[in-house]
Design an enzyme around this catalytic site. Structure first.
Site, PDB file in Angstrom:
ATOM      1  N   ASP A   1      -3.541 -18.023   0.542  1.00  0.00           N
ATOM      2  CA  ASP A   1      -4.697 -18.632  -0.131  1.00  0.00           C
ATOM      3  C   ASP A   1      -5.284 -19.754   0.723  1.00  0.00           C
ATOM      4  OD1 ASP A   1      -2.187 -19.690  -0.646  1.00  0.00           O
ATOM      5  OD2 ASP A   1      -2.717 -20.561  -2.571  1.00  0.00           O
TER       6      ASP A   1
ATOM      7  N   LYS B   1       2.981 -15.382   1.457  1.00  0.00           N
ATOM      8  CA  LYS B   1       2.917 -16.030   0.145  1.00  0.00           C
ATOM      9  C   LYS B   1       4.369 -16.277  -0.271  1.00  0.00           C
ATOM     10  CE  LYS B   1       0.441 -17.367  -3.471  1.00  0.00           C
ATOM     11  NZ  LYS B   1      -0.510 -18.497  -3.444  1.00  0.00           N
TER      12      LYS B   1
ATOM     13  N   ASP C   1     -11.295  -8.638   7.347  1.00  0.00           N
ATOM     14  CA  ASP C   1     -12.694  -8.462   6.943  1.00  0.00           C
ATOM     15  C   ASP C   1     -13.395  -9.810   6.810  1.00  0.00           C
ATOM     16  OD1 ASP C   1     -12.595  -5.719   6.923  1.00  0.00           O
ATOM     17  OD2 ASP C   1     -13.488  -5.524   4.932  1.00  0.00           O
TER      18      ASP C   1
ATOM     19  N   ASP D   1      -5.608  -6.871   5.640  1.00  0.00           N
ATOM     20  CA  ASP D   1      -6.796  -6.106   5.259  1.00  0.00           C
ATOM     21  C   ASP D   1      -7.899  -7.069   4.851  1.00  0.00           C
ATOM     22  OD1 ASP D   1      -8.491  -4.107   4.466  1.00  0.00           O
ATOM     23  OD2 ASP D   1      -7.308  -3.453   2.736  1.00  0.00           O
TER      24      ASP D   1
ATOM     25  N   TYR E   1       0.813  -1.208   0.000  1.00  0.00           N
ATOM     26  CA  TYR E   1       0.000   0.000   0.000  1.00  0.00           C
ATOM     27  C   TYR E   1       0.854   1.268   0.000  1.00  0.00           C
ATOM     28  CZ  TYR E   1      -4.097  -2.911   1.082  1.00  0.00           C
ATOM     29  OH  TYR E   1      -5.107  -3.849   1.052  1.00  0.00           O
TER      30      TYR E   1
END
Ligand code: ATP
Ligand code: MG
Length: 366
Positions: A229, A197, A257, A253, A146
């Protein structure tokens, strides 16, 4: 000041919409639980977001930031509303949160996802899967894709538009978030799962290497690794397997959620954002809920539980924090429910009444 009492400065930033309603309730609960543990709070209430725009024309006034910065901990309500939706970017209420997080350098975002036995039916998952879920996601908040450079949309050598984002993590950024996560796991059930990852991304390879190296300093914490994943799948398949999860900015993030939906009730979920030094920022994960603002309908429990996180992670006052957590469970056990978590057979109450019931429960366990 009464002698023998520990004093703390708390910055209260109510903000917009239901923010002031839930903050006023949470403040009373914080004050009561603290006083029973010999703590005294000096509250300083300051405008932020749309409220500050209306008052002085900027979303985060200098005085508000200074009060926050000089406090021992910050409790924030919610920010934003229809009224300011058409403002240009730097005059949007939400920018206050961005500036606060950036300038307080709060790099660690803690978000619990807990399914309380009284609210199992609110979960989007089957009862057997949801029952007993109790995890904490520790998300890196100030680095990664980000923020990494180069970034932006440019034209490549073929004259075609290309969008560029870069994930960069320095060793010290990984180490400091990993330490927060190990410490958090230590205060919980002693299990830490690091999500990355590392089979594809280089920033993740370094992430896994640094987290693994730190594990020897926390022999009491059991460390495991999982690809993101797989983690996204495991969160839905068997969320009970997780205690503490640590992950980077973008994965955190998304996963936090996802995890919030396991609990099914946005009105119940608190959060903490912590820096290396200086005050932490504590706030419910929900927004300003303009659709129910001013109607005494908001669920104050997310903010009350944020106050508990303030005590536990911000001030190290675990006993006072436990008082609040127990009182919330007690009020739910007695059947009190705001609209968002209501089910037949329970007692429907408003924001204020829910607050009063939690206060009563705090007081009854002297
Ligand atoms: P954000 O400000 O993060 O963009 P949002 O606009 O996506 O948030 P919220 O403001 O959180 O969303 O509101 C989403 C829905 O959840 C609304 O219908 C709102 O009324 C409801 N809601 C949010 N918080 C609460 C709460 N504490 N109690 C009851 N209902 C809530
Ligand atoms: Mg909103």
């Amino acid at each position: 000041a009464s002698p023998g009492k520990k004093r703390y400065n708390i910055a209260l930033l109510p903000g917009d919409g239901i923010g002031p309603e839930v903050i006023s309730v949470a403040k009373n609960v914080l004050q009561k639980a603290g006083s029973l543990e010999g703590l005294e709070f000096d509250f300083k209430e300051m405008p932020v977001g749309g409220a500050a725009l209306d008052l002085v024309g900027v979303p985060l006034p200098e005085e508000t930031f200074t009060a926050a910065k000089l406090s021992d901990a910050i409790l924030l309500g919610a920010i934003g509303g229809y009224k300011w939706d058409k403002n240009e970017k730097h005059l949007r209420p939400e920018m206050a949160l961005f500036y606060l997080r950036r300038d307080l350098k709060v790099f660690a975002n803690l978000r619990p996802a807990t399914v309380l036995p009284q609210l199992v039916d609110a979960s989007t998952l089957k009862k057997e899967v949801a029952e007993g879920v109790d995890m904490m996601i520790v998300r890196e908040l100030t680095g990664g894709i980000y923020f990494g450079e180069p970034r932006g949309i440019t034209i490549n050598e073929n004259g075609e538009e290309v969008g560029v984002s870069t994930e960069i993590y320095a060793a010290h950024e990984i180490d400091r978030i990993a330490r927060v996560a190990f410490e958090t796991a230590r205060k919980r059930r002693g299990k830490l799962c690091s999500v990355d990852k590392a089979n594809v991304l280089d920033a993740s390879i370094l992430w896994r290497k640094r987290v693994t190296a730190l594990a020897s300093e926390y022999p009491d914490v059991e460390l495991s690794h999982m690809y993101v994943d797989n983690a996204a799948m495991q969160l839905i398949r068997d969320p009970k397997q997780f205690d503490t999860i640590v992950t980077n900015n973008i994965f955190g993030d998304i996963l936090s959620d996802e995890a919030s939906m396991i609990t099914g009730s946005i009105g119940m979920l608190p959060s903490a954002s912590l820096g290396e030094s200086g005050p932490g920022l504590f706030e419910p994960i929900h927004g300003s809920a303009p659709d129910i603002a001013g109607q005494d309908k908001a669920n104050p429990l997310a903010t009350i539980l944020s106050a508990a996180m303030l005590l536990k992670y911000g001030l190290g006052e675990e006993k006072a924090a436990k008082r609040i957590e127990d009182a919330v469970v007690d009020a739910l056990n007695k059947g009190f429910r705001t609209g968002d978590i209501y089910s037949p057979g329970n007692k429907l109450v408003g924001c204020k009444e829910m607050g009063e019931e939690v206060l009563k429960s705090v007081e009854s366990k002297v």
